[in-house]
Write an enzyme that holds these catalytic residues in place. Sequence first.
Site, mmCIF file in Angstrom:
data_model
loop_
_atom_site.group_PDB
_atom_site.id
_atom_site.type_symbol
_atom_site.label_atom_id
_atom_site.label_comp_id
_atom_site.label_asym_id
_atom_site.label_seq_id
_atom_site.Cartn_x
_atom_site.Cartn_y
_atom_site.Cartn_z
ATOM 1 N N TYR A 143 0.855 -1.183 0.000
ATOM 2 C CA TYR A 143 0.000 0.000 0.000
ATOM 3 C C TYR A 143 0.888 1.228 0.000
ATOM 4 O O TYR A 143 1.835 1.305 0.775
ATOM 5 C CB TYR A 143 -0.883 -0.003 1.248
ATOM 6 C CG TYR A 143 -1.750 1.232 1.416
ATOM 7 C CD1 TYR A 143 -2.802 1.491 0.537
ATOM 8 C CD2 TYR A 143 -1.525 2.128 2.461
ATOM 9 C CE1 TYR A 143 -3.603 2.616 0.699
ATOM 10 C CE2 TYR A 143 -2.323 3.257 2.619
ATOM 11 C CZ TYR A 143 -3.362 3.494 1.744
ATOM 12 O OH TYR A 143 -4.159 4.607 1.912
ATOM 13 N N ASP A 238 9.294 3.080 -0.444
ATOM 14 C CA ASP A 238 8.261 3.698 0.372
ATOM 15 C C ASP A 238 8.549 3.304 1.820
ATOM 16 O O ASP A 238 8.180 2.232 2.277
ATOM 17 C CB ASP A 238 6.877 3.230 -0.084
ATOM 18 C CG ASP A 238 5.765 3.876 0.736
ATOM 19 O OD1 ASP A 238 6.077 4.578 1.721
ATOM 20 O OD2 ASP A 238 4.583 3.668 0.390
ATOM 21 N N LYS A 266 4.334 9.056 8.721
ATOM 22 C CA LYS A 266 4.147 8.469 10.052
ATOM 23 C C LYS A 266 5.137 8.999 11.100
ATOM 24 O O LYS A 266 4.921 10.082 11.611
ATOM 25 C CB LYS A 266 4.122 6.941 9.934
ATOM 26 C CG LYS A 266 2.958 6.508 9.017
ATOM 27 C CD LYS A 266 2.495 5.089 9.090
ATOM 28 C CE LYS A 266 1.169 4.954 8.357
ATOM 29 N NZ LYS A 266 1.185 4.201 7.121
HETATM 30 C C1 PLP Z 1 0.492 4.695 5.757
HETATM 31 C C2 PLP Z 1 1.224 4.467 4.499
HETATM 32 C C3 PLP Z 1 1.131 5.335 3.400
HETATM 33 C C4 PLP Z 1 0.139 6.458 3.360
HETATM 34 O O1 PLP Z 1 0.361 7.411 4.331
HETATM 35 P P1 PLP Z 1 -0.849 8.379 4.759
HETATM 36 O O2 PLP Z 1 -0.194 9.349 5.679
HETATM 37 O O3 PLP Z 1 -1.856 7.482 5.419
HETATM 38 O O4 PLP Z 1 -1.386 9.002 3.536
HETATM 39 C C5 PLP Z 1 1.959 5.133 2.322
HETATM 40 N N1 PLP Z 1 2.822 4.107 2.294
HETATM 41 C C6 PLP Z 1 2.933 3.243 3.315
HETATM 42 C C7 PLP Z 1 3.938 2.148 3.235
HETATM 43 C C8 PLP Z 1 2.114 3.373 4.429
HETATM 44 O O5 PLP Z 1 2.192 2.479 5.418
#
Ligand code: PLP
Length: 427
Positions: A143, A238, A266
């Site tokens: 994701y 990511d 995060k």
């Molecule tokens: C949480 C997450 C996102 C998205 O971040 P948001 O702040 O919720 O938009 C993107 N990539 C990864 C790996 C994530 O865990």
Amino acid sequence: MGKKSSEWFRRAQASLPDGVNSPVRAFKAVGGEPIFIDYAQGATLYDVDGNSYVDYVCSWGALILGHAHPDVVAAVKQAATRGTSYGAPTPGEVELAELIKAAFPSIELVRLVNSGTEATMSALRVARAFTGRKLIVKFDGCYHGHADSLLARAGSGVATLGLPDSAGVLEEFIQFTLTLPYNDLAAVEAAFRQRGREIAAVIVEPVAGNMGCVPLQPGFLEGLRKITGQHGALLIFDEVITGFRIAPGGAQERYGVRADLTTLGKIIGGGLPVGAYGGRRDIMEKVAPLGPVYQAGTLSGNPVAVAAGMAALKALQQPGTYDKLEALSAQLESSLRATADSTGAAVHVNRIGSMLTLFFSDALVTDFASAKRADTVRFARFFHGLLARGIYWPPSQFEAAFVSLAHTPADIEKTVAAAGAAFKELR
Ligand SMILES: *Cc1c(COP(=O)(O)O)cnc(C)c1O
């Protein structure tokens, strides 16, 4: 759940889609109703009914220091009294950028945004502009936020809802997104043999967290580095979850593989909305106002959010931080496994650092296909068994649990005792 949570949920449903502002919070994957939170402190959540829970969601990994860490709270208070947003440059943004660069040697220039979604969406735009190519490769079950071109086979939230991708995302928007099985280098090689000249970038969660925690197969990141390099495509890590979690410098530090572009979120906001994307100078020079890739934000680099992020990253620099997280998490992993074994529960525990998933499956989980073999009905009963005993586990089989620095060995023992009782109820 409690009466007041139930009343708030009813009231919430009248004003918010199913009462929530992000789908997984609604407990759809586990049934029942969400608890409404009153406040939180350290590793403990308190709901509006006066119940307390040891928290393993920790704002989906953002709160590596636990809730209401005194340094973060002080930084937020101090920043807020000086004005909450200016829409003009501030020293704090520069300092946060410098802390990020110090942890990630591959990041030469970085742009701050407001969420992980914004970070990944923008990184793809830059990758396409830099390479002049259209295709993006992503992996099943990874994701990367909810931008249109990334909502193809996107793990947790989406898997939980059982949607192949999202309504409203046009086929045309994902026709340039190739999805391949996670941990499968042969599939990546085949895709590049066929369409290597059209591929702008490969984006990957370097340890997957959004199909549950799924570790890397040895050589996977190194293979991606090599193949993208050979074909002139960019490699995007990511690290929205893994950055500052599995090591200060994320997977890149832990596994010694350098990305061209990195996305963060995060943890870097200390619990406030901050995301970031950055990488090689020649690539990031494409970003406006230096270059032709437009990307902007009214609240980007927000002084209060940046102050929270700085306080969090500084607190993480205390000696022994990551050793302590590793020890607590290893205790959780081994005790959960022992308890499961002693009660005859068929589970697999995947863990990397302080990210952990207990899969109700008798087979190893190495990719999205094997993750989906887990028994989500048993997971849901287990989840409610934990919740009833004061443990707030992520409300989906396909989410990682997070250990924070605020957890104590006593919290872990309480959790394992609750898990043992919950396993017995499954027999
Ligand atoms: C949480 C997450 C996102 C998205 O971040 P948001 O702040 O919720 O938009 C993107 N990539 C990864 C790996 C994530 O865990």
